[in-house]
Design a protein around this motif. Structure first.
Motif, PDB file in Angstrom:
ATOM      1  N   ALA A  32       0.837  -1.194   0.000  1.00  0.00           N
ATOM      2  CA  ALA A  32       0.000   0.000   0.000  1.00  0.00           C
ATOM      3  C   ALA A  32       0.873   1.245   0.000  1.00  0.00           C
ATOM      4  CB  ALA A  32      -0.911  -0.012   1.220  1.00  0.00           C
ATOM      5  N   GLY A  33       0.387   2.307  -0.610  1.00  0.00           N
ATOM      6  CA  GLY A  33       1.148   3.553  -0.672  1.00  0.00           C
ATOM      7  C   GLY A  33       1.292   4.231   0.670  1.00  0.00           C
ATOM      8  N   ASP A  34       0.408   3.938   1.634  1.00  0.00           N
ATOM      9  CA  ASP A  34       0.476   4.550   2.952  1.00  0.00           C
ATOM     10  C   ASP A  34       1.099   3.624   3.995  1.00  0.00           C
ATOM     11  OD1 ASP A  34      -1.546   2.692   3.155  1.00  0.00           O
ATOM     12  OD2 ASP A  34      -2.928   4.001   4.201  1.00  0.00           O
ATOM     13  N   GLU A  35       1.797   2.610   3.558  1.00  0.00           N
ATOM     14  CA  GLU A  35       2.382   1.628   4.469  1.00  0.00           C
ATOM     15  C   GLU A  35       3.739   2.088   4.970  1.00  0.00           C
ATOM     16  OE1 GLU A  35       1.699  -2.759   4.013  1.00  0.00           O
ATOM     17  OE2 GLU A  35       3.760  -2.594   3.332  1.00  0.00           O
ATOM     18  N   ALA A  36       4.067   1.744   6.205  1.00  0.00           N
ATOM     19  CA  ALA A  36       5.360   2.050   6.801  1.00  0.00           C
ATOM     20  C   ALA A  36       5.924   0.775   7.416  1.00  0.00           C
ATOM     21  CB  ALA A  36       5.216   3.118   7.876  1.00  0.00           C
ATOM     22  N   LEU A  37       7.218   0.714   7.564  1.00  0.00           N
ATOM     23  CA  LEU A  37       7.869  -0.411   8.228  1.00  0.00           C
ATOM     24  C   LEU A  37       8.403   0.083   9.560  1.00  0.00           C
ATOM     25  CD1 LEU A  37       8.957  -3.288   8.290  1.00  0.00           C
ATOM     26  CD2 LEU A  37      10.989  -2.464   7.111  1.00  0.00           C
ATOM     27  N   VAL A  38       7.987  -0.580  10.650  1.00  0.00           N
ATOM     28  CA  VAL A  38       8.396  -0.204  11.999  1.00  0.00           C
ATOM     29  C   VAL A  38       9.079  -1.402  12.640  1.00  0.00           C
ATOM     30  CG1 VAL A  38       7.590   0.587  14.250  1.00  0.00           C
ATOM     31  CG2 VAL A  38       6.421   1.352  12.179  1.00  0.00           C
ATOM     32  N   GLU A  39      10.269  -1.192  13.195  1.00  0.00           N
ATOM     33  CA  GLU A  39      10.985  -2.247  13.916  1.00  0.00           C
ATOM     34  C   GLU A  39      11.552  -1.663  15.200  1.00  0.00           C
ATOM     35  OE1 GLU A  39      13.989  -3.921  11.420  1.00  0.00           O
ATOM     36  OE2 GLU A  39      12.550  -4.941  10.148  1.00  0.00           O
ATOM     37  N   ALA A  40      11.485  -2.442  16.274  1.00  0.00           N
ATOM     38  CA  ALA A  40      12.048  -2.017  17.558  1.00  0.00           C
ATOM     39  C   ALA A  40      12.484  -3.252  18.328  1.00  0.00           C
ATOM     40  CB  ALA A  40      11.022  -1.237  18.360  1.00  0.00           C
ATOM     41  N   GLY A  41      13.555  -3.125  19.077  1.00  0.00           N
ATOM     42  CA  GLY A  41      14.049  -4.240  19.876  1.00  0.00           C
ATOM     43  C   GLY A  41      14.576  -3.755  21.206  1.00  0.00           C
ATOM     44  N   LEU A  42      14.563  -4.650  22.189  1.00  0.00           N
ATOM     45  CA  LEU A  42      15.020  -4.309  23.526  1.00  0.00           C
ATOM     46  C   LEU A  42      15.652  -5.543  24.154  1.00  0.00           C
ATOM     47  CD1 LEU A  42      15.006  -2.274  25.918  1.00  0.00           C
ATOM     48  CD2 LEU A  42      12.796  -3.240  26.551  1.00  0.00           C
ATOM     49  N   ASP A  43      16.835  -5.377  24.721  1.00  0.00           N
ATOM     50  CA  ASP A  43      17.506  -6.435  25.491  1.00  0.00           C
ATOM     51  C   ASP A  43      17.631  -5.955  26.927  1.00  0.00           C
ATOM     52  OD1 ASP A  43      17.884  -8.137  23.332  1.00  0.00           O
ATOM     53  OD2 ASP A  43      19.829  -7.282  22.839  1.00  0.00           O
TER      54      ASP A  43
ATOM     55  N   GLY B   2       6.456  -4.404  12.381  1.00  0.00           N
ATOM     56  CA  GLY B   2       5.104  -4.229  11.881  1.00  0.00           C
ATOM     57  C   GLY B   2       5.084  -3.382  10.629  1.00  0.00           C
ATOM     58  N   GLN B   3       4.030  -3.560   9.861  1.00  0.00           N
ATOM     59  CA  GLN B   3       3.792  -2.772   8.660  1.00  0.00           C
ATOM     60  C   GLN B   3       2.364  -2.243   8.723  1.00  0.00           C
ATOM     61  OE1 GLN B   3       4.890  -5.875   5.775  1.00  0.00           O
ATOM     62  NE2 GLN B   3       6.492  -4.495   5.071  1.00  0.00           N
ATOM     63  N   PRO B   4       2.171  -1.115   9.427  1.00  0.00           N
ATOM     64  CA  PRO B   4       0.816  -0.562   9.502  1.00  0.00           C
ATOM     65  C   PRO B   4       0.430   0.160   8.218  1.00  0.00           C
ATOM     66  CG  PRO B   4       2.352   0.825  10.708  1.00  0.00           C
ATOM     67  CD  PRO B   4       3.129  -0.382  10.242  1.00  0.00           C
ATOM     68  N   ALA B   5      -0.809   0.016   7.838  1.00  0.00           N
ATOM     69  CA  ALA B   5      -1.382   0.708   6.674  1.00  0.00           C
ATOM     70  C   ALA B   5      -2.869   0.895   6.939  1.00  0.00           C
ATOM     71  CB  ALA B   5      -1.158  -0.093   5.397  1.00  0.00           C
ATOM     72  N   GLU B   6      -3.488   1.749   6.175  1.00  0.00           N
ATOM     73  CA  GLU B   6      -4.912   2.017   6.384  1.00  0.00           C
ATOM     74  C   GLU B   6      -5.768   0.799   6.081  1.00  0.00           C
ATOM     75  OE1 GLU B   6      -8.336   4.927   4.589  1.00  0.00           O
ATOM     76  OE2 GLU B   6      -6.281   5.663   4.684  1.00  0.00           O
ATOM     77  N   THR B   7      -5.414   0.031   5.067  1.00  0.00           N
ATOM     78  CA  THR B   7      -6.262  -1.091   4.651  1.00  0.00           C
ATOM     79  C   THR B   7      -5.773  -2.455   5.119  1.00  0.00           C
ATOM     80  OG1 THR B   7      -5.057  -1.231   2.569  1.00  0.00           O
ATOM     81  CG2 THR B   7      -7.038   0.134   2.596  1.00  0.00           C
ATOM     82  N   ASP B   8      -4.510  -2.583   5.485  1.00  0.00           N
ATOM     83  CA  ASP B   8      -3.964  -3.887   5.858  1.00  0.00           C
ATOM     84  C   ASP B   8      -2.790  -3.672   6.810  1.00  0.00           C
ATOM     85  OD1 ASP B   8      -3.646  -6.628   5.904  1.00  0.00           O
ATOM     86  OD2 ASP B   8      -2.344  -6.666   4.152  1.00  0.00           O
ATOM     87  N   THR B   9      -2.650  -4.546   7.791  1.00  0.00           N
ATOM     88  CA  THR B   9      -1.516  -4.448   8.714  1.00  0.00           C
ATOM     89  C   THR B   9      -0.885  -5.819   8.901  1.00  0.00           C
ATOM     90  OG1 THR B   9      -2.898  -4.786  10.654  1.00  0.00           O
ATOM     91  CG2 THR B   9      -2.518  -2.519  10.006  1.00  0.00           C
ATOM     92  N   SER B  10       0.382  -5.801   9.265  1.00  0.00           N
ATOM     93  CA  SER B  10       1.112  -7.027   9.560  1.00  0.00           C
ATOM     94  C   SER B  10       1.962  -6.748  10.789  1.00  0.00           C
ATOM     95  CB  SER B  10       1.996  -7.394   8.367  1.00  0.00           C
ATOM     96  OG  SER B  10       2.810  -8.496   8.690  1.00  0.00           O
TER      97      SER B  10
END
Length: 53
Positions: free
Chosen positions: A11-22, A37-45
């Motif tokens: 999707a054109g409004d999709e972003a890739l978000v990554e975070a980690g903690l030790d 995660g890949q949040p978007a208006e129509t689909d998320t992962s």
């Protein structure tokens, strides 16, 4: 929508978000948590992974 290579279009409004903690509790004990995660208006992962050592 955009397509990169032979994969599925994203999707054109999709972003890739990554975070980690030790977190070290003792010299021999560590807790690791990772989020991707890949949040978007129509689909998320989303994915969360945790491990202890």
């Amino acid at each position: 929508m955009f397509a990169f290579g032979p994969g599925a279009p994203i999707a054109g409004d999709e972003a890739l978000v990554e975070a980690g903690l030790d977190m070290a509790f003792t010299a021999n004990t560590t807790l690791s948590v990772f989020y991707a995660g890949q949040p978007a208006e129509t689909d998320t992962s989303n994915m969360v992974r945790a491990a202890s050592r």
